[in-house]
Design an enzyme around this catalytic site. Structure first.
Site, PDB file in Angstrom:
ATOM      1  N   SER A   1       0.817  -1.205   0.000  1.00 55.81           N
ATOM      2  CA  SER A   1       0.000   0.000   0.000  1.00 55.81           C
ATOM      3  C   SER A   1       0.848   1.251   0.000  1.00 55.81           C
ATOM      4  O   SER A   1       1.944   1.264   0.546  1.00 55.81           O
ATOM      5  CB  SER A   1      -0.881  -0.011   1.267  1.00 55.81           C
TER       6      SER A   1
ATOM      7  N   TYR B   1      -2.618   0.180  10.123  1.00 62.93           N
ATOM      8  CA  TYR B   1      -2.784  -0.483   8.810  1.00 62.93           C
ATOM      9  C   TYR B   1      -1.523  -0.278   7.981  1.00 62.93           C
ATOM     10  O   TYR B   1      -0.928  -1.241   7.494  1.00 62.93           O
ATOM     11  CB  TYR B   1      -3.995   0.083   8.057  1.00 62.93           C
TER      12      TYR B   1
ATOM     13  N   LYS C   1       1.658  -3.026   6.639  1.00 61.49           N
ATOM     14  CA  LYS C   1       2.184  -3.184   5.264  1.00 61.49           C
ATOM     15  C   LYS C   1       3.702  -2.959   5.241  1.00 61.49           C
ATOM     16  O   LYS C   1       4.433  -3.651   4.547  1.00 61.49           O
ATOM     17  CB  LYS C   1       1.473  -2.216   4.313  1.00 61.49           C
TER      18      LYS C   1
ATOM     19  N   ARG D   1      -5.595  12.223  -3.122  1.00 61.52           N
ATOM     20  CA  ARG D   1      -5.206  10.828  -3.234  1.00 61.52           C
ATOM     21  C   ARG D   1      -5.069  10.471  -4.715  1.00 61.52           C
ATOM     22  O   ARG D   1      -5.566  11.201  -5.582  1.00 61.52           O
ATOM     23  CB  ARG D   1      -6.270   9.917  -2.612  1.00 61.52           C
TER      24      ARG D   1
HETATM   25  C1  WQD Z   1      -9.753   8.948   0.926  1.00 62.11           C
HETATM   26  C2  WQD Z   1      -9.985  10.408   1.256  1.00 62.11           C
HETATM   27  C3  WQD Z   1     -10.529  10.829   3.550  1.00 62.11           C
HETATM   28  C4  WQD Z   1     -14.374   8.815   3.584  1.00 62.11           C
HETATM   29  C5  WQD Z   1      -7.220   3.919   1.215  1.00 62.11           C
HETATM   30  C6  WQD Z   1      -7.432   2.511   1.618  1.00 62.11           C
HETATM   31  C7  WQD Z   1      -6.146   1.891   2.080  1.00 62.11           C
HETATM   32  C8  WQD Z   1      -5.013   2.202   1.126  1.00 62.11           C
HETATM   33  C9  WQD Z   1      -4.903   3.677   0.851  1.00 62.11           C
HETATM   34  C10 WQD Z   1      -4.581   0.351  -0.285  1.00 62.11           C
HETATM   35  C11 WQD Z   1      -9.366  10.809   2.580  1.00 62.11           C
HETATM   36  C12 WQD Z   1     -11.692  11.204   2.631  1.00 62.11           C
HETATM   37  C13 WQD Z   1     -13.146   9.316   3.183  1.00 62.11           C
HETATM   38  C14 WQD Z   1     -15.423   9.702   3.914  1.00 62.11           C
HETATM   39  C15 WQD Z   1     -13.984  11.548   3.396  1.00 62.11           C
HETATM   40  N1  WQD Z   1      -5.166   1.526  -0.095  1.00 62.11           N
HETATM   41  N2  WQD Z   1     -12.980  10.658   3.096  1.00 62.11           N
HETATM   42  N3  WQD Z   1     -15.189  11.049   3.803  1.00 62.11           N
HETATM   43  O1  WQD Z   1      -7.734   6.622   3.753  1.00 62.11           O
HETATM   44  O2  WQD Z   1      -6.655   7.083   1.492  1.00 62.11           O
HETATM   45  O3  WQD Z   1      -6.982   4.710   2.338  1.00 62.11           O
HETATM   46  O4  WQD Z   1      -6.148   4.072   0.325  1.00 62.11           O
HETATM   47  O5  WQD Z   1      -3.902  -0.230   0.467  1.00 62.11           O
HETATM   48  O6  WQD Z   1      -6.384   0.509   2.102  1.00 62.11           O
HETATM   49  O7  WQD Z   1      -8.357   2.478   2.671  1.00 62.11           O
HETATM   50  O8  WQD Z   1      -8.917   6.082   1.563  1.00 62.11           O
HETATM   51  O9  WQD Z   1     -11.226   6.335   0.805  1.00 62.11           O
HETATM   52  O10 WQD Z   1     -10.788   6.151   3.299  1.00 62.11           O
HETATM   53  O11 WQD Z   1     -10.138   8.207   2.089  1.00 62.11           O
HETATM   54  O12 WQD Z   1     -13.795  12.763   3.318  1.00 62.11           O
HETATM   55  O13 WQD Z   1     -16.564   9.312   4.286  1.00 62.11           O
HETATM   56  O14 WQD Z   1     -11.388  10.625   1.388  1.00 62.11           O
HETATM   57  O15 WQD Z   1     -10.375  11.788   4.557  1.00 62.11           O
HETATM   58  O16 WQD Z   1      -8.895  12.122   2.447  1.00 62.11           O
HETATM   59  P1  WQD Z   1      -7.521   6.229   2.349  1.00 62.11           P
HETATM   60  P2  WQD Z   1     -10.352   6.637   1.964  1.00 62.11           P
END
Ligand code: WQD
Length: 339
Positions: free
Chosen positions: A125, A150, A154, A232
């Site tokens: 990740s 998490y 990794k 992201r």
């Molecule tokens: C993305 C953005 C939140 C939910 C993921 C996977 C993890 C890894 C990395 C593979 C962030 C924002 C989210 C919500 C929001 N991938 N958000 N409201 O945290 O980058 O991690 O990618 O290994 O396994 O989980 O992804 O989709 O949770 O968040 O504003 O209800 O969206 O703050 O900026 P994250 P995410």
């Protein structure tokens, strides 16, 4: 060629099983169904016409792992997805994450060592980079202190791989460092199946749009980014799946010299939360109900990939756009709710 896919009924796992089957591999799946269901097997079969062998098995049970490998010594490669992956959840349940993500990896690697198995792909990740000093991150970027348990599992997983290779020169391993996998297979036969309240952005968006959730909370708009929301690298899950097939082929054909290698699997482009919402509204033609709330613990401001190593050495490049992924995610959500 037979390939074991652990966590093969999960989100990325199921899409990878499809691409492996389409590439001509026989696939065996192990999954404990903690974050999936056997309905996914039907979806895979609808796409490829072939139902993969499936064993419901929790890799935390060492003796069951040993029995499985004892009975399946004809495996040519392992793609290891089985793990929990929610950044936020790992902060609340660190010990569960270490047990579920690290112990299980050790049990699988112990069997590979015993059976002199050679080819292993690890679901890693971008969270191994922590809060990177410089963006985009490349594979030589510093592996900084993980921002969540998490991400730490990794980082630890990659270190375990390197050490396992040192005592088993036959073992060739690849860590694929995914950025943010989103979307669904364009057939809408498989897709993301979050159990309970989605932790990730895109399923929360589609569940809000379909009326399952009241309103999306955008976790903070006071980050040091253009519009204040986190950035992201959102990559279509089918692009992620295809990277596994290419990496596995390379291992099986013994084209990898080193025993351990790592590749960023992303698009190379960063998008903010508000840009993802705008993409959804563009492809769905409907406004999304959201509000700005406080930041979420464990979030880094920005993360996106330099993917030149995977482009050059794997010959892999993401093909789908953010809009493609959002359209596929929305189509999947609509199909899920109209069954
Ligand atoms: C993305 C953005 C939140 C939910 C993921 C996977 C993890 C890894 C990395 C593979 C962030 C924002 C989210 C919500 C929001 N991938 N958000 N409201 O945290 O980058 O991690 O990618 O290994 O396994 O989980 O992804 O989709 O949770 O968040 O504003 O209800 O969206 O703050 O900026 P994250 P995410």
């Amino acid at each position: 060629m037979k390939v074991l896919v652990t966590g093969g009924l999960g989100y990325i796992g199921s899409h990878t099983v499809v691409e492996l089957q389409l590439a001509g591999y026989d696939v065996v799946i192990i999954d404990n169904l903690s974050n999936s269901s056997t309905k996914v097997l039907e979806g895979i079969t609808k796409i490829t016409g072939v139902t993969p062998e499936f064993y419901e098995l929790d890799l935390k049970h060492k003796n069951k792992v040993q029995d499985f490998f004892e009975q399946h010594q004809d495996i040519d490669g392992v793609v290891h997805f089985a793990a929990s992956k929610a950044v936020g959840e790992s902060i609340e349940k660190p010990l569960f994450y270490y047990e579920n993500n690290v112990t299980t990896l050790i049990y699988v690697l112990q069997e590979l060592q015993r059976l002199r198995q050679q080819n292993f792909i690890f679901s890693s990740s971008c969270t191994v980079y922590g809060e990177a000093d410089k963006l985009p991150v490349n594979e030589k970027s510093a592996i900084k202190l993980a921002q969540s348990p998490y991400g730490n599992t990794k980082q630890i997983g990659e270190e375990i791989l390197k050490d396992a290779c040192k005592i088993n020169p036959d073992l060739k391993t690849v860590a694929l460092r995914y950025f943010n996998p989103i979307g669904a297979h364009d057939s809408s036969n498989i897709g993301e199946l979050p159990i309970g309240i989605p932790q990730n952005l895109v399923p929360y968006i589609t569940q809000t749009a379909i009326g399952l959730r009241e309103q999306l909370s955008v976790y903070g708009d006071d980050y040091s980014t253009e519009d204040g929301t986190c950035i992201r690298d959102y990559i279509h899950v089918v692009d992620v799946a295809k990277a596994h097939v290419i990496a596995l082929k390379r291992l099986i054909k013994k084209e990898q010299d080193s025993n351990f290698d790592a590749f960023n699997i992303g698009t190379g482009k960063g998008n903010s939360v508000l840009e993802v919402i705008a993409s959804f509204e563009r492809v769905s033609g409907q406004k999304l109900n959201y509000k700005i709330t406080d930041r979420r613990k464990g979030d880094v401001a920005a993360a996106f990939a330099d993917t030149s190593k995977a482009n050059d050495e794997l010959g892999w490049k993401a093909e789908y756009t953010l809009d493609d992924a959002m359209a596929d995610a929305w189509k999947w959500e609509q199909k899920l709710r109209t069954k």
